[in-house]
Scaffold this active site. Structure first.
Site, PDB file in Angstrom:
ATOM      1  N   PRO A   2       0.763  -1.180   0.000  1.00  7.05           N
ATOM      2  CA  PRO A   2       0.000   0.000   0.000  1.00  7.05           C
ATOM      3  C   PRO A   2       0.829   1.281   0.000  1.00  7.05           C
ATOM      4  CG  PRO A   2      -0.541  -1.478   1.817  1.00  7.05           C
ATOM      5  CD  PRO A   2       0.465  -2.093   0.982  1.00  7.05           C
ATOM      6  N   GLU A   3       0.627   2.052  -1.004  1.00  2.38           N
ATOM      7  CA  GLU A   3       1.002   3.466  -0.882  1.00  2.38           C
ATOM      8  C   GLU A   3      -0.252   4.180  -0.395  1.00  2.38           C
ATOM      9  OE1 GLU A   3       3.269   5.347  -3.875  1.00  2.38           O
ATOM     10  OE2 GLU A   3       4.091   3.461  -4.609  1.00  2.38           O
ATOM     11  N   ARG A 109       5.274 -10.066   5.438  1.00  2.00           N
ATOM     12  CA  ARG A 109       6.639  -9.560   5.650  1.00  2.00           C
ATOM     13  C   ARG A 109       6.828  -8.904   7.021  1.00  2.00           C
ATOM     14  NH1 ARG A 109       8.672  -6.569   0.298  1.00  2.00           N
ATOM     15  NH2 ARG A 109      10.644  -6.578   1.429  1.00  2.00           N
TER      16      ARG A 109
END
Length: 270
Positions: A2-3, A109
DNA sequence: AAAGACACCTGTCCGC
DNA sequence: TGCGGACAGGTGTCTT
């Protein structure tokens, strides 16, 4: 991850399901995120979720007994699922509500975060040094031009600096500089005001358009309903190194700036 | 003070 | 099919 557009799409997706509801419990299946999830997140249990807002790429879940700060890192995803839904690999957090809905954070992650703030969240150390929101009037031509003076770093790295402006990540920095015709390697401090006049509205339009289209789905980002974001179809340079420029058919160049992949057209961007 | 490098992780993809 | 290596949407922290 996500940006900013993907975070905003996530916010819009979850908020109708959970805003105004009482938080029954915060279940931490795996506390190993960027920072270990603190015990204080349980402070919100039994309290009403007043609002889901966003500052930079942080989602702020404000209750009447403090605020949860949620960041999706590179690979975090939010889904709203029915209560008691079995959880799988990399499902870290379940926030359960009194309407039977559960907000679930999955983050392979583990660069994401869940933190708690009991005071004024805008003064939190992660938020207090952040630059303006790109879609507000505080982010404007005069501001960006002045901030750029004297800076020798590349304009792309400059745009991705959260103290300058938040929410411009690698995809949209690449795209905005292409549309503005600016070579990403150019020193931020040596770019004319005329060129910033072009760049600032393009950044705003690019981000706003991405939000409207549901964000950019690359590998695994999906909207909260599981549908992909459609901005990927609009990408002109990101992920297209070595391919032909959509405007002039020149071969796109790929380099690294600040350890991030950077794609641009040597013809269109000067 | 500013700029750059590094670290934190897992999953995926590509070449051999 | 398996394996090694490079790479991926972010950002705090450390080193120059």
């Amino acid at each position: 991850m996500p940006e900013l557009p993907e975070v905003e799409v996530s916010r819009l997706g979850i908020s109708p399901h959970i805003e105004g509801r009482t938080i029954k419990s915060v279940k931490v299946h795996d506390k190993r995120l960027r920072w270990p999830v603190p015990e204080t997140v349980h402070q919100v249990e039994g309290h009403v979720l007043r609002s889901v807002s966003r500052r930079s790429k942080y989602l702020l879940l404000q209750t009447d007994n403090g605020c949860l700060i949620l960041h999706l890192g590179m690979s975090g995803k939010l889904r709203v699922v029915p209560a008691e839904t079995t959880h799988y690999k990399h499902d870290h957090i379940d926030i359960e509500f009194d309407n039977g809905q559960t907000l679930r954070l999955n983050d392979p992650r583990r660069f994401g975060a869940l933190l708690y703030s009991d005071g004024d969240v805008s003064g939190h150390e992660l938020l207090s040094q952040l630059g303006p929101e790109p879609l507000t009037d505080a982010f404007n031509i005069d501001y960006l031009f002045e901030r750029s003076r004297g800076r020798s770093q590349s304009v792309k790295t400059f745009l991705m600096d959260n103290k300058v402006v938040v929410g411009v990540g690698n995809i949209y920095a690449n795209e905005a500089l292409f549309k503005a015709g600016i070579n990403p390697k150019r020193a931020a401090g040596k770019i004319s005001k005329v060129r910033y006049q072009k760049l600032v509205p393009i950044i705003k339009e690019t981000l706003a358009s991405a939000i409207e289209l549901g964000g950019t789905t690359l590998k695994d980002f999906t909207q909260v309903d599981g549908n992909p974001g459609y901005f990927a179809q609009k990408l002109q340079v990101y992920g297209r190194g070595g391919k032909l420029c959509m405007v002039c058919s020149n071969r796109l160049k790929e380099i690294r700036l600040g350890q991030r992949s950077t794609v641009y057209c040597t013809q269109c961007q000067r």
